[in-house]
Design a protein around this motif. Structure first.
Motif, mmCIF file in Angstrom:
data_model
loop_
_atom_site.group_PDB
_atom_site.id
_atom_site.type_symbol
_atom_site.label_atom_id
_atom_site.label_comp_id
_atom_site.label_asym_id
_atom_site.label_seq_id
_atom_site.Cartn_x
_atom_site.Cartn_y
_atom_site.Cartn_z
ATOM 1 N N PHE A 125 69.854 -50.875 102.618
ATOM 2 C CA PHE A 125 68.562 -50.829 101.925
ATOM 3 C C PHE A 125 68.772 -50.727 100.420
ATOM 4 C CE2 PHE A 125 65.167 -48.263 100.052
ATOM 5 C CZ PHE A 125 64.080 -49.066 100.328
ATOM 6 N N TRP A 172 67.329 -53.109 97.584
ATOM 7 C CA TRP A 172 66.503 -52.505 96.538
ATOM 8 C C TRP A 172 67.019 -52.909 95.159
ATOM 9 C CZ3 TRP A 172 65.670 -46.464 96.279
ATOM 10 C CH2 TRP A 172 64.556 -46.191 95.496
ATOM 11 N N ALA A 173 68.340 -52.851 95.000
ATOM 12 C CA ALA A 173 68.929 -53.222 93.713
ATOM 13 C C ALA A 173 68.591 -54.667 93.375
ATOM 14 C CB ALA A 173 70.447 -53.029 93.758
ATOM 15 N N VAL A 183 65.911 -56.320 94.184
ATOM 16 C CA VAL A 183 64.514 -56.471 93.763
ATOM 17 C C VAL A 183 64.287 -55.863 92.389
ATOM 18 C CG1 VAL A 183 62.131 -56.043 94.407
ATOM 19 C CG2 VAL A 183 63.840 -56.362 96.174
ATOM 20 N N ALA A 184 64.929 -54.702 92.134
ATOM 21 C CA ALA A 184 64.540 -53.919 90.967
ATOM 22 C C ALA A 184 65.206 -54.384 89.680
ATOM 23 C CB ALA A 184 64.870 -52.447 91.216
ATOM 24 N N TRP A 185 66.416 -54.951 89.778
ATOM 25 C CA TRP A 185 67.181 -55.149 88.542
ATOM 26 C C TRP A 185 67.436 -56.609 88.254
ATOM 27 C CZ3 TRP A 185 70.967 -50.975 90.566
ATOM 28 C CH2 TRP A 185 70.364 -49.715 90.422
#
Lengths: 319, 198
Positions: free
Chosen positions: A275, A279-280, A282-284
């Motif tokens: 996960f 997440w990384a 999507v976020a960065w």
């Protein structure tokens, strides 16, 4: 070790190898969609698009398998297999639960795992060279540069755990594990996980792929099933790196539940790390090539060395 | 530590978005709730059409086709002259050309053209997008009732005119005997119509 036992273990590893990357892929579809305020696949298979990746696979299988005219045909066709199969082999050595719940106990397990992991990246390099395409070559060279830069912190971080446990065997490391290893090896865990993501060229370290600049780098000329195999290799790589991080730095099967449920802990920790990988993404935003190199040599390598020093000091002074 | 705070912010924003429900409407399963005056398709209320051709002439891309002929109507009273009137033969809108500007709806002096929110009329052949009067008449049934005006909106002109007439009639009925101050009454006519807006 009779034939039945061996075939059961190999069958289990093969099943995990075929299933887990698809689960991670589907989780990425859904998690990424919801993080961006979308729904993601909703129709394939009926219930919330659970069969989307099966549908994708069918689509890929139907597509034409094109080999460019100037390509090195043998290398070009071999590259997806070279990218994919190492992850299958690594999975054999990862212990899931206590009491021999592992495909094959290897004494120098961590050596074996790290060596084979490095081979997987060669697939992209081969594909990039064999495609006879400048974008593919650029992607392949970036992959190679990234491999060189991140292999070192990866191995140094793993070496720190090996020093702490005093063994190279993965089940042996877990047998020696105690809860306070997690804070003790925290920096090493961060370095190992980050370097692992970077070796898979997942965002934010995906400059070798960079669809917007160099059109998927080494995979530009690939189509159909061979492209799908490269994608599968990426997700298998996520599973392997997450599982290795869980085993080396988060205590694998150790947890509050009795040892019979240890495999559940390994799975849970691996899932949480997967996960984080999604997440990384999507976020960065993507790092530039030079930023990727600078991060490896000026941040991760010193951190890994500091971790080794810390491990050594604690080991000598307190244990 | 601007770098670290930026990374944390990225994680926080995406995580918060994940915990909220997506606003996506799954279109074929969930039909959209269109606002009033949605420009879906143009319906023809052909009973009102007098073939004045204003819509066809104002249409910027000439996508309205109108054919008509004249018919004579027998005189209303014996010895009178025959009257002629226009009869609509064909009314078609080519929705492949239409740019949904709505000028035809605006310009129609007899309220024969209306916007309908109906939008599901895609075709596989561009020529099938020219819709004839029977189809346009069918779409009239999908035209919604106009929404009530805003509470603070200015009164519509026709409503104001009707109210003024009604008020004058009422005033005439209430004091039929007093014929003396006719000039004052004419002043009073204007007052209620304008006073009602406040």
């Amino acid at each position: 070790m009779d034939v039945l036992d061996v075939s059961l273990r190999i069958g289990g590893v093969l099943l995990a190898f075929l299933l887990l990357p698809l689960l991670v892929g589907q989780a990425e579809h859904k998690v990424m969609a919801h993080m961006q305020g979308r729904l993601g696949p909703m129709h394939a298979g009926g219930f919330h698009g659970w069969a989307q990746l099966v549908a994708d696979g069918v689509k890929f299988a139907q597509k034409e398998d094109v080999v460019p005219q100037g390509a090195d045909r043998t290398l070009f066709r071999l590259a997806p297999a070279v990218a994919l199969i190492p992850y299958l082999i690594v999975l054999i050595a990862i212990p899931v639960g206590p009491g021999g719940m592992v495909g094959e106990v290897i004494d120098a397990g961590i050596f074996f795992v790290l060596a084979v992991l490095g081979v997987g990246v060669l697939g992209s390099l081969m594909g990039g060279w064999a495609s006879a395409n400048k974008y593919s070559l650029l992607g392949g060279l970036r992959t190679a540069a990234q491999l060189m830069a991140y292999e070192l912190p990866l191995i140094l971080a793993a070496a720190s755990v090996v020093m702490a446990a005093g063994t190279l065997s993965l089940p042996g490391i877990l047998d020696a594990f105690a809860w306070w290893w997690v804070p003790w090896q925290l920096i090493g865990g961060f370095v190992f996980f980050t370097a692992g993501i970077a070796e898979l060229h997942r965002p934010p370290f995906d400059a070798p792929l960079a669809p917007e600049e160099i059109i998927f780098g080494a995979f530009t000329e690939y189509s159909g099933l061979r492209f799908a195999l490269f994608l599968l290799a990426e997700y298998a790589g996520i599973v392997v790196v997450a599982a290795l991080t869980a085993v080396l730095f988060l205590g694998g099967w150790h947890g509050p539940l009795p040892d019979q449920l240890g495999w559940l802990w390994t799975t849970l920790k691996t899932a949480v790390l997967c996960f984080l990988v999604i997440w990384a993404r999507v976020a960065w935003p993507r790092l530039r090539v030079d930023q990727i190199q600078r991060f490896a040599w000026t941040v991760l390598v010193p951190l890994a060395l500091a971790q080794i020093a810390l491990t050594g000091v604690v080991k000598v002074v307190f244990l | 530590m601007s770098l670290g705070s930026g990374l944390a912010k990225g994680l926080a924003v995406t995580f918060r978005a994940m915990t909220r429900r997506a606003v996506t409407q799954q279109y074929p399963e969930t039909l959209p709730e269109l606002p009033p005056r949605s420009r879906g398709v143009i319906g023809l209320f052909e009973e009102n059409c007098t073939v004045c051709m204003l819509c066809a002439r104002e249409c910027p891309d000439w996508c309205i086709y109108i054919d008509s002929h004249k018919e004579t109507v027998p005189p209303a009273a014996p010895g009178g002259r025959e009257r002629s009137r226009n009869v609509l033969d064909r009314f078609a809108i080519d929705f492949a050309l239409c740019m949904y500007c709505g000028i035809c709806v605006e310009v129609c002096p007899f309220d024969a053209l209306f916007w309908s929110p109906e939008f599901e009329y895609a075709e596989t052949d561009i020529r099938d997008l020219t819709h004839e009067r029977d189809k346009l008449r069918e779409w009239m049934w999908t035209v919604p009732e106009p929404p009530p005006p805003d509470p603070s909106a200015e009164e519509a002109k026709e409503t104001a005119a009707a109210r003024r007439t009604a008020d004058r009639r009422a005033a005439e009925r209430s004091r039929p005997a007093e014929q003396a101050e006719q000039a004052e009454q004419a002043e009073g006519d204007r007052e209620p119509g304008e006073g009602s807006a406040s």
